[in-house]
Scaffold this motif. Structure first.
Motif, PDB file in Angstrom:
ATOM      1  N   ASP A  42       0.813  -1.212   0.000  1.00 54.83           N
ATOM      2  CA  ASP A  42       0.000   0.000   0.000  1.00 54.83           C
ATOM      3  C   ASP A  42       0.851   1.268   0.000  1.00 54.83           C
ATOM      4  OD1 ASP A  42      -2.619  -1.385   0.429  1.00 54.83           O
ATOM      5  OD2 ASP A  42      -1.670  -1.954   2.323  1.00 54.83           O
ATOM      6  N   VAL A  43       2.023   1.201   0.648  1.00 53.90           N
ATOM      7  CA  VAL A  43       2.910   2.357   0.760  1.00 53.90           C
ATOM      8  C   VAL A  43       4.344   1.923   0.463  1.00 53.90           C
ATOM      9  CG1 VAL A  43       3.857   4.133   2.290  1.00 53.90           C
ATOM     10  CG2 VAL A  43       1.441   3.503   2.480  1.00 53.90           C
ATOM     11  N   PHE A  44       5.012   2.677  -0.414  1.00 53.17           N
ATOM     12  CA  PHE A  44       6.407   2.410  -0.753  1.00 53.17           C
ATOM     13  C   PHE A  44       7.241   3.610  -0.320  1.00 53.17           C
ATOM     14  CE2 PHE A  44       9.847   2.750  -4.064  1.00 53.17           C
ATOM     15  CZ  PHE A  44      10.608   1.693  -3.592  1.00 53.17           C
ATOM     16  N   ILE A  45       8.175   3.382   0.617  1.00 54.50           N
ATOM     17  CA  ILE A  45       9.040   4.447   1.129  1.00 54.50           C
ATOM     18  C   ILE A  45      10.404   4.300   0.467  1.00 54.50           C
ATOM     19  CG2 ILE A  45      10.070   5.477   3.193  1.00 54.50           C
ATOM     20  CD1 ILE A  45       7.767   4.058   4.772  1.00 54.50           C
ATOM     21  N   ASN A  46      10.744   5.238  -0.387  1.00 48.39           N
ATOM     22  CA  ASN A  46      11.997   5.146  -1.140  1.00 48.39           C
ATOM     23  C   ASN A  46      13.064   6.045  -0.537  1.00 48.39           C
ATOM     24  OD1 ASN A  46      13.946   4.696  -3.145  1.00 48.39           O
ATOM     25  ND2 ASN A  46      13.189   6.436  -4.341  1.00 48.39           N
ATOM     26  N   ILE A  47      14.097   5.440   0.038  1.00 48.14           N
ATOM     27  CA  ILE A  47      15.238   6.225   0.518  1.00 48.14           C
ATOM     28  C   ILE A  47      16.505   5.855  -0.250  1.00 48.14           C
ATOM     29  CG2 ILE A  47      14.294   6.622   2.813  1.00 48.14           C
ATOM     30  CD1 ILE A  47      15.990   4.350   3.876  1.00 48.14           C
ATOM     31  N   GLY A  48      16.336   5.071  -1.316  1.00 49.46           N
ATOM     32  CA  GLY A  48      17.478   4.608  -2.091  1.00 49.46           C
ATOM     33  C   GLY A  48      17.408   5.067  -3.535  1.00 49.46           C
ATOM     34  N   ASN A  49      17.973   4.255  -4.415  1.00 47.38           N
ATOM     35  CA  ASN A  49      18.021   4.555  -5.841  1.00 47.38           C
ATOM     36  C   ASN A  49      17.339   3.428  -6.597  1.00 47.38           C
ATOM     37  OD1 ASN A  49      18.588   5.165  -8.481  1.00 47.38           O
ATOM     38  ND2 ASN A  49      20.806   5.304  -8.226  1.00 47.38           N
ATOM     39  N   LEU A  50      16.146   3.698  -7.071  1.00 44.84           N
ATOM     40  CA  LEU A  50      15.373   2.682  -7.777  1.00 44.84           C
ATOM     41  C   LEU A  50      16.063   2.232  -9.056  1.00 44.84           C
ATOM     42  CD1 LEU A  50      12.627   1.499  -6.926  1.00 44.84           C
ATOM     43  CD2 LEU A  50      11.549   3.022  -8.583  1.00 44.84           C
ATOM     44  N   GLY A  51      16.883   3.114  -9.627  1.00 38.51           N
ATOM     45  CA  GLY A  51      17.571   2.797 -10.874  1.00 38.51           C
ATOM     46  C   GLY A  51      18.644   1.728 -10.741  1.00 38.51           C
ATOM     47  N   GLU A  52      19.024   1.359  -9.507  1.00 39.29           N
ATOM     48  CA  GLU A  52      20.031   0.320  -9.305  1.00 39.29           C
ATOM     49  C   GLU A  52      19.482  -1.082  -9.530  1.00 39.29           C
ATOM     50  OE1 GLU A  52      21.479   0.933  -5.377  1.00 39.29           O
ATOM     51  OE2 GLU A  52      22.777   2.631  -5.928  1.00 39.29           O
ATOM     52  N   PHE A  53      18.171  -1.194  -9.642  1.00 30.80           N
ATOM     53  CA  PHE A  53      17.548  -2.504  -9.810  1.00 30.80           C
ATOM     54  C   PHE A  53      17.146  -2.717 -11.268  1.00 30.80           C
ATOM     55  CE2 PHE A  53      17.147  -1.530  -5.391  1.00 30.80           C
ATOM     56  CZ  PHE A  53      17.228  -2.755  -4.731  1.00 30.80           C
ATOM     57  N   THR A  54      17.407  -3.914 -11.770  1.00 28.80           N
ATOM     58  CA  THR A  54      17.020  -4.269 -13.134  1.00 28.80           C
ATOM     59  C   THR A  54      15.919  -5.313 -13.094  1.00 28.80           C
ATOM     60  OG1 THR A  54      18.771  -5.957 -13.210  1.00 28.80           O
ATOM     61  CG2 THR A  54      19.302  -3.767 -14.071  1.00 28.80           C
ATOM     62  N   LEU A  55      14.974  -5.210 -14.022  1.00 30.06           N
ATOM     63  CA  LEU A  55      13.855  -6.148 -14.091  1.00 30.06           C
ATOM     64  C   LEU A  55      13.689  -6.639 -15.523  1.00 30.06           C
ATOM     65  CD1 LEU A  55      12.762  -3.491 -12.134  1.00 30.06           C
ATOM     66  CD2 LEU A  55      11.150  -5.296 -11.565  1.00 30.06           C
TER      67      LEU A  55
END
Length: 326
Positions: A212-225
């Protein structure tokens, strides 16, 4: 008593008088003021405004008789005179440090003065719980019902601060990280001490599933999908959201606007806000009230000392509104 000075400038070149006689009187007054400041280190009358925050802290807004444009063109002699003026004001009012606006030329700042290191990001992170309360109202859900995930960062102090802040409110929390084993090992005692169940995963698609809630304190671009992921969670963003393989459809909080209590906000001249925002003023107040200095602005190292701020913030009459994108 902790006294903090906030330096602001005079917009002397702006003439808004429509009456020609008032305009000419303003020009004469301005000429006299500019002539006087060449020879004196005393400020014009009413140039220092004291705002008492509480019995331990006061803010002094100090208006220099120069515009910012003038300040950027001053000669060394005049710069030294300004420095002497600020020093005298600090001495006369027992001010421990003065904070200049970010736009101030470096050569003006000396002694016990610093350029504004505050951005509002510190208070934004400190008030995660307050932000979640507003999000829960938007969603029509109790915070305890939220399925939440946090994207990890290199700054573990901030991660742990958030975990401990959420522990009385959440039943379950997912941490998404590229360093699964080390994070898992470091938080082994969280459940024993708080009862909060924490799942640690390095699979971002799995970590985002059903939250329900996503708290981003990092770098989403470091993950590949391999496949594109669509997540319906509301995002509370403190980091980098740039990843074209992940789409969030629940909206995002990218910051806050702070409302100051009447005893502070009601006394601040509107022109002062051209140099220090309400968020920055709130940050200056709380950092000085708990006397932790400005090092926290650089690396969040002292966030564990800020655990009482969410409750204290509301008790003292501050408020927030969310800066959201859809």
């Amino acid at each position: 008593m902790n006294n903090v000075g906030l330096i602001v400038f005079s917009d002397n070149d702006r003439q808004e008088n429509k009456n020609i006689f008032a305009f000419l009187a303003g020009i004469i007054k301005l000429f006299c003021m500019k002539t006087k400041r060449i020879f004196s280190i005393d400020l014009p009358e009413n140039s220092v405004k004291k705002i008492t925050v509480d019995h331990d802290l006061s803010l002094f807004f100090i208006r220099l008789p120069y515009s910012l444009d003038e300040l950027k063109k001053l000669r060394r002699f005049t710069v030294r005179r300004i420095q002497k003026t600020v020093f005298k004001v600090c001495r006369d009012n027992s001010i421990k440090k003065c904070i200049y606006p970010q736009s101030t030329p470096d050569e003006v700042i000396n002694g016990n003065s610093i350029k504004n290191p505050f951005s509002g990001n510190f208070i934004y992170a400190s008030l995660l719980v307050n932000i979640l309360r507003l999000v829960s109202i938007d969603k029509g859900m109790d915070i305890r019902e939220f399925n939440m995930a946090i994207l990890d960062t290199d700054n573990r102090n901030l991660l742990y601060f958030f975990i401990w802040q959420l522990s009385p409110l959440a039943k379950f929390l997912t941490i998404i990280t590229k360093e699964k084993e080390s994070v898992q090992k470091e938080i082994e005692d969280v459940f024993d001490e708080t009862g909060l169940a924490v799942r640690v995963t390095d699979d971002i698609a799995s970590g985002l599933d059903g939250i329900d809630v996503f708290i981003n304190i990092g770098n989403l671009g470091e993950f590949t999908l391999r496949k594109k992921v669509i997540c319906n969670a509301m995002v509370i963003n403190y980091g980098d959201m740039n990843n074209d393989r992940i789409e969030f459809t629940g909206g995002a909080v990218n910051g806050i606007n702070v409302g100051l209590p009447a005893k502070i906000g009601g006394l601040i001249d509107e022109e002062f806000l051209n140099y220090f925002s309400r968020n920055e003023i709130a940050e200056i107040v709380f950092v000085n009230k708990i006397n932790i200095g400005t090092n926290i602005i650089k690396d969040f190292a002292d966030y564990n000392t800020m655990k009482g701020i969410p409750e204290q913030f509301e008790k003292e009459g501050y408020s927030i509104s969310l800066l959201k994108t859809v």
